[in-house]
Design a protein around this motif. Structure first.
Motif, PDB file in Angstrom:
ATOM      1  N   TYR A 155       0.838  -1.207  -0.129  1.00 19.50           N
ATOM      2  CA  TYR A 155       0.054  -0.155  -0.056  1.00 19.50           C
ATOM      3  C   TYR A 155       0.753   1.383   0.067  1.00 19.50           C
ATOM      4  O   TYR A 155       0.675   2.125  -0.621  1.00 19.50           O
ATOM      5  CB  TYR A 155      -1.047  -0.137   1.252  1.00 19.50           C
ATOM      6  CG  TYR A 155      -1.898   1.365   1.401  1.00 19.50           C
ATOM      7  CD1 TYR A 155      -2.879   1.504   0.679  1.00 19.50           C
ATOM      8  CD2 TYR A 155      -1.484   2.288   2.335  1.00 19.50           C
ATOM      9  CE1 TYR A 155      -3.793   2.372   0.705  1.00 19.50           C
ATOM     10  CE2 TYR A 155      -2.220   3.310   2.349  1.00 19.50           C
ATOM     11  CZ  TYR A 155      -3.672   3.516   1.604  1.00 19.50           C
ATOM     12  OH  TYR A 155      -4.387   4.543   1.583  1.00 19.50           O
ATOM     13  N   ARG A 156       1.978   1.321   0.761  1.00 16.90           N
ATOM     14  CA  ARG A 156       2.857   2.507   0.802  1.00 16.90           C
ATOM     15  C   ARG A 156       3.511   2.678  -0.565  1.00 16.90           C
ATOM     16  O   ARG A 156       3.889   3.547  -0.931  1.00 16.90           O
ATOM     17  CB  ARG A 156       3.948   2.129   1.936  1.00 16.90           C
ATOM     18  CG  ARG A 156       3.474   2.377   3.367  1.00 16.90           C
ATOM     19  CD  ARG A 156       4.621   1.934   4.228  1.00 16.90           C
ATOM     20  NE  ARG A 156       4.369   2.195   5.640  1.00 16.90           N
ATOM     21  CZ  ARG A 156       4.926   2.945   6.464  1.00 16.90           C
ATOM     22  NH1 ARG A 156       5.606   3.707   6.182  1.00 16.90           N
ATOM     23  NH2 ARG A 156       4.431   2.939   7.882  1.00 16.90           N
ATOM     24  N   LEU A 157       3.731   1.505  -1.085  1.00 12.46           N
ATOM     25  CA  LEU A 157       4.473   1.722  -2.587  1.00 12.46           C
ATOM     26  C   LEU A 157       3.411   1.882  -3.744  1.00 12.46           C
ATOM     27  O   LEU A 157       3.936   1.872  -4.978  1.00 12.46           O
ATOM     28  CB  LEU A 157       5.298   0.308  -2.833  1.00 12.46           C
ATOM     29  CG  LEU A 157       6.618   0.387  -1.850  1.00 12.46           C
ATOM     30  CD1 LEU A 157       7.100  -0.877  -1.908  1.00 12.46           C
ATOM     31  CD2 LEU A 157       7.795   1.309  -2.422  1.00 12.46           C
ATOM     32  N   SER A 158       2.163   1.757  -3.544  1.00  7.53           N
ATOM     33  CA  SER A 158       1.085   1.971  -4.363  1.00  7.53           C
ATOM     34  C   SER A 158       1.259   0.721  -5.660  1.00  7.53           C
ATOM     35  O   SER A 158       1.204   0.990  -6.664  1.00  7.53           O
ATOM     36  CB  SER A 158       1.107   3.088  -5.065  1.00  7.53           C
ATOM     37  OG  SER A 158       0.858   4.197  -4.235  1.00  7.53           O
ATOM     38  N   ALA A 159       1.982  -0.453  -4.898  1.00 12.94           N
ATOM     39  CA  ALA A 159       2.209  -1.523  -5.840  1.00 12.94           C
ATOM     40  C   ALA A 159       0.938  -2.623  -5.692  1.00 12.94           C
ATOM     41  O   ALA A 159       0.462  -2.798  -4.472  1.00 12.94           O
ATOM     42  CB  ALA A 159       3.246  -2.250  -5.329  1.00 12.94           C
ATOM     43  N   ASP A 160       0.628  -3.359  -6.488  1.00 10.56           N
ATOM     44  CA  ASP A 160      -0.021  -4.615  -6.583  1.00 10.56           C
ATOM     45  C   ASP A 160       0.409  -5.732  -5.744  1.00 10.56           C
ATOM     46  O   ASP A 160       1.507  -6.099  -5.698  1.00 10.56           O
ATOM     47  CB  ASP A 160      -0.241  -5.170  -8.020  1.00 10.56           C
ATOM     48  CG  ASP A 160      -1.584  -6.029  -8.219  1.00 10.56           C
ATOM     49  OD1 ASP A 160      -2.008  -6.293  -7.369  1.00 10.56           O
ATOM     50  OD2 ASP A 160      -1.300  -6.788  -9.305  1.00 10.56           O
TER      51      ASP A 160
END
Length: 226
Positions: free
Chosen positions: A52-57
């Motif tokens: 979530y912090r990295l805006s990653a799947d």
């Protein structure tokens, strides 16, 4: 074209630094975590928060059925105690899950083809070489060949293990420069409310911060009154 990379993400310190490292140089990330019947889910929760912090799947692969096949390790068998005390080759043997990285990376390579990623990355490092055979340079070379031959003409996926010759404290130093939120990562084998501070992986974590000369933000049981 922005490279897309599937990262084997445990929620631990090493794979989190790797994810931040790849994000910094412009990779689009798919974080792949594995539920293989391990003792606890703290690491999976950590991986989800970090994604979530990295805006990653972030995807969790359910390999729970493997627990009965991969018995004999303190990480998959509740009858075997998690080793504590001195971080040594003998104590760590109890934490070996047979061919764990080989299994995970085979799945990750297939996932990379499916989601049109060019790479799979994992965070093996030199501190694990003496105990874990699937963290050694020869294993990395073998899995790179596996990826090459098994995806030829169908994605041509490569495997990256950029820290395989690094020490744990070098990873901590690098993560510090990247601004990695170490306090959000999870290493402890026990899966309690806080890091126990005494299992082999907690000791390795503490030593890495001390050797790097970087304050350790981890909440250990004795520091929070546990």
């Amino acid at each position: 074209m922005t490279p897309r990379t599937v990262v084997a993400a445990s929620g631990g310190l090493d794979s989190t630094v790797l994810a931040y490292d790849l994000a910094r140089i412009g990779h689009e990330l798919v974080l792949l975590s594995f539920d293989y019947g391990q003792r606890h889910r703290r690491e999976l929760h950590a991986a989800r928060r970090l994604a979530y912090r990295l805006s990653a799947d972030h995807r969790v692969v359910d390999l729970g059925a493997l627990r009965s096949l991969l018995s004999g390790s303190a990480l998959t068998d509740s009858e075997i105690a998690v080793p504590t005390g001195e971080y040594s080759t003998e104590t760590l043997r109890a934490t070996v899950v047979p061919a764990r990285n080989a299994i995970f990376l085979s799945v990750a390579i297939g996932a990379a083809v499916s989601c049109e990623a060019q790479n799979v990355a994992f965070a093996a490092h030199s501190g694990d070489h003496r105990v874990y055979p699937d963290c050694r340079p020869e294993f990395v070379r073998a899995v790179q060949e596996l990826a090459r031959t098994s995806t030829a003409g169908f994605g041509d996926v490569g495997v990256m293990a950029p820290y395989v010759t690094w020490s744990k404290h070098q990873i901590v130093e690098h993560g510090h420069r990247l601004g990695v939120p170490f306090e959000a990562t999870w290493s402890c084998y026990q899966g309690l409310e806080w890091h126990c501070g005494d299992c082999s992986t907690c000791r390795e974590r503490r030593t890495a911060f001390a050797t790097a000369g970087i304050p350790d933000p981890t909440e250990y049981m004795e520091t929070v009154g546990g």
